[in-house]
Design a protein around this motif. Structure first.
Motif, PDB file in Angstrom:
ATOM      1  N   GLU A 107      -4.677  -4.531   1.851  1.00 48.19           N
ATOM      2  CA  GLU A 107      -3.961  -3.284   1.616  1.00 48.19           C
ATOM      3  C   GLU A 107      -2.478  -3.550   1.399  1.00 48.19           C
ATOM      4  N   ARG A 108      -1.929  -4.481   2.186  1.00 51.43           N
ATOM      5  CA  ARG A 108      -0.522  -4.840   1.990  1.00 51.43           C
ATOM      6  C   ARG A 108      -0.302  -5.445   0.602  1.00 51.43           C
ATOM      7  N   GLU A 109      -1.217  -6.312   0.197  1.00 53.93           N
ATOM      8  CA  GLU A 109      -1.087  -6.936  -1.122  1.00 53.93           C
ATOM      9  C   GLU A 109      -1.234  -5.910  -2.231  1.00 53.93           C
ATOM     10  N   HIS A 110      -2.156  -4.963  -2.040  1.00 50.95           N
ATOM     11  CA  HIS A 110      -2.341  -3.912  -3.048  1.00 50.95           C
ATOM     12  C   HIS A 110      -1.071  -3.080  -3.180  1.00 50.95           C
ATOM     13  N   LEU A 111      -0.478  -2.723  -2.058  1.00 47.76           N
ATOM     14  CA  LEU A 111       0.753  -1.932  -2.086  1.00 47.76           C
ATOM     15  C   LEU A 111       1.875  -2.709  -2.761  1.00 47.76           C
ATOM     16  N   GLN A 112       1.996  -3.986  -2.451  1.00 46.84           N
ATOM     17  CA  GLN A 112       3.045  -4.798  -3.072  1.00 46.84           C
ATOM     18  C   GLN A 112       2.853  -4.893  -4.583  1.00 46.84           C
ATOM     19  N   ALA A 113       1.600  -5.053  -5.009  1.00 42.98           N
ATOM     20  CA  ALA A 113       1.322  -5.119  -6.448  1.00 42.98           C
ATOM     21  C   ALA A 113       1.645  -3.787  -7.118  1.00 42.98           C
ATOM     22  N   MET A 114       1.333  -2.690  -6.435  1.00 42.84           N
ATOM     23  CA  MET A 114       1.635  -1.379  -7.002  1.00 42.84           C
ATOM     24  C   MET A 114       3.146  -1.173  -7.107  1.00 42.84           C
ATOM     25  N   GLN A 115       3.866  -1.571  -6.081  1.00 45.19           N
ATOM     26  CA  GLN A 115       5.321  -1.411  -6.107  1.00 45.19           C
ATOM     27  C   GLN A 115       5.950  -2.281  -7.190  1.00 45.19           C
ATOM     28  N   GLU A 116       5.379  -3.462  -7.427  1.00 54.35           N
ATOM     29  CA  GLU A 116       5.890  -4.322  -8.498  1.00 54.35           C
ATOM     30  C   GLU A 116       5.612  -3.696  -9.862  1.00 54.35           C
ATOM     31  N   ALA A 117       4.401  -3.144 -10.041  1.00 50.76           N
ATOM     32  CA  ALA A 117       4.074  -2.464 -11.299  1.00 50.76           C
ATOM     33  C   ALA A 117       4.977  -1.258 -11.506  1.00 50.76           C
ATOM     34  N   GLU A 118       5.285  -0.568 -10.426  1.00 54.39           N
ATOM     35  CA  GLU A 118       6.182   0.586 -10.503  1.00 54.39           C
ATOM     36  C   GLU A 118       7.588   0.147 -10.895  1.00 54.39           C
ATOM     37  N   ARG A 119       8.050  -0.936 -10.280  1.00 48.94           N
ATOM     38  CA  ARG A 119       9.397  -1.432 -10.557  1.00 48.94           C
ATOM     39  C   ARG A 119       9.564  -1.828 -12.019  1.00 48.94           C
TER      40      ARG A 119
END
Length: 479
Positions: free
Chosen positions: A153-165
């Motif tokens: 879940e942490r990795e998924h959130l980090q990937a989402m935040q990177e895609a958002e950035r």
């Protein structure tokens, strides 16, 4: 909304300027000013429920009220209107009273009618409108990760935040699907958004322009009806706001659209299609698999009818083609039939050509090392027939038969890696023949260009020896 607004408007007209204050709300304001409590929103929401929980039922029955009962209800409503209209930050520095008025407005916003009815009283209240913007600016979303959250879940959130950035809309769309339930703004923020949508739309657009992420844009737009959220996205230049609206309609509200929602979606798509660099990326969000978005197809057709050639080409390129995509075919056909009815000859020709050229290059997944075992259709069949009917010299059935014979002879002379490969080549020829032979029988004035389920075999393919050679026994369209 008409019923709600007309009921509130009637009470405002009856209101004599006197107010009946909500006692629990006023008490909470006094307590919070003394204590500087952190739970402002929750306490004001509970107070509004205690003071005004009866309001929806009262509004429903108010047409049957006696004159004195109607006046009393109008005075209760008058507290909210007066508190908003008289707001002055020099006298109310804490901002509690504007927050309390918003909590109260939520109770009076029956069938979405409060802000529409109160607009004549509030539209010129410059200080109040500025306060509404401040309320929204204070509500920046914050992400908290529990200590015991699983690593994935942490990795998924980090990937989402990177895609958002990086504004990678394709990746962000994939990551966003993990969040089945999105957070909603609190009571005051929700009412502030609705208020600005009626009182100062340009200000709301400017707030949308400052969205700092997908969830930020979502929280701003979530209180709005779908049509207004789409209008806001079209007016804003902010990618996060646009993604929030497009993700909402593509995945959160998959249902038949109201006429005003379809128009708003069409307008948003027209705006997005004008950016040649970004349009293909937006299409990956909501058009790779049109079967997932049946409710959007008519709006796509209307938007394409007003888009330029690069946008039309990008639309065709965005669709995932498969040898078993009859459902995608149905949705694309809906879009293209709407497009055909609205587009001029030049745009139709451009889209039909793009569809035909991609269909011809794809050739039923020839280059994807995929062997066909049964007849196949294409999502682009409608556009392919459009090109053959409207833009190509009409061929005779005899010409088509001869072309098939020539292609079959070439197939017979080829070296095939396996029997499956040889059978696939034959099925591919027959699949292609279905569209071409159907187009010969169509005219520009025909309503239905889509080939039906019936199998049309060329004379050369009816030979018994040939059918045994290529294991031809399945006469059904693949599904």
């Amino acid at each position: 909304m008409v019923t709600g607004a007309s009921t509130i408007r009637r009470l405002i007209d009856v209101w004599d300027g006197e107010v009946v204050a909500p006692t629990v709300i006023e008490g909470v304001i006094s307590e919070l000013e003394a204590e500087n409590a952190d739970l402002m929103v929750e306490r004001l929401a509970a107070a509004a429920q205690a003071d005004l929980g009866d309001v929806p039922r009262a509004l429903t029955t108010s047409p049957r009220f006696a004159a004195d009962e109607t006046l009393h209800l109008a005075r209760r409503l008058g507290w909210t209107v007066k508190t908003l209209a008289d707001w002055d930050p020099h006298h109310e520095r804490s901002g509690l009273r504007i927050e309390a008025a918003l909590a109260s407005a939520a109770a009076w916003n029956w069938h979405g009618g409060f802000w529409e009815a109160a607009r004549p009283r509030l539209q010129g209240c410059r200080l109040t409108i500025a306060a509404l913007e401040i309320v929204l600016r204070r509500r920046a979303p914050q992400t908290q990760v529990p200590e015991n959250a699983p690593l994935w879940e942490r990795e998924h959130l980090q990937a989402m935040q990177e895609a958002e950035r990086t504004q990678d809309w394709t990746e962000l769309r994939e990551r966003a699907q993990a969040f089945k339930q999105l957070p909603l703004p609190d009571l005051g923020a929700g009412q502030a958004t609705l208020a600005l949508s009626f009182l100062d739309w340009p200000r709301l657009v400017r707030l949308a322009d400052k969205s700092e992420g997908w969830l930020h844009g979502h929280l701003l737009m979530a209180p709005l009806p779908l049509a207004d959220a789409l209008r806001l996205a079209a007016a804003s230049r902010n990618g996060y706001a646009r993604f929030a609206a497009l993700e909402r309609i593509a995945y959160r509200e998959v249902r038949p659209l109201l006429p005003q929602e379809e128009v708003a979606l069409r307008n948003l798509l027209i705006v997005l299609a004008k950016d040649a660099n970004e349009w293909p990326r937006w299409l990956t969000v909501c058009n790779r698999y049109p079967i997932r978005h049946p409710h959007m197809q008519a709006a796509f057709g209307l938007a394409l009818a007003r888009s330029d050639e690069p946008a039309l080409q990008a639309y065709i390129d965005s669709i995932s083609l498969s040898t078993s995509d009859t459902d995608i075919r149905e949705n694309v056909t809906h879009c293209l039939s709407v497009f055909r009815a609205r587009a001029g000859a030049g745009r139709r020709r451009a889209l039909w050509r793009a569809a035909f050229e991609r269909w011809e290059a794809w050739d039923f997944a020839r280059n994807q090392e995929q062997n066909l075992t049964s007849l196949s259709r294409s999502a682009l069949d409608y556009g392919v027939v459009g090109w053959l009917v409207e833009s190509q010299p009409q061929k005779s059935l005899a010409d088509l038969e001869q072309t098939f014979v020539d292609d079959l002879r070439t197939l017979d002379m080829q070296w095939h890696a396996s029997l499956s490969s040889a059978v696939s080549g034959f099925v591919r020829l027959v699949s292609r023949y279905q569209v071409l032979s159907h187009a010969i029988r169509r005219s520009a004035g025909d309503a239905d260009w889509l080939p039906g389920p019936a199998v049309e075999l060329p004379a050369a393919a009816t030979d018994e020896f040939l059918q045994k050679k290529y294991r031809w026994s399945d006469r059904q369209i693949s599904t």
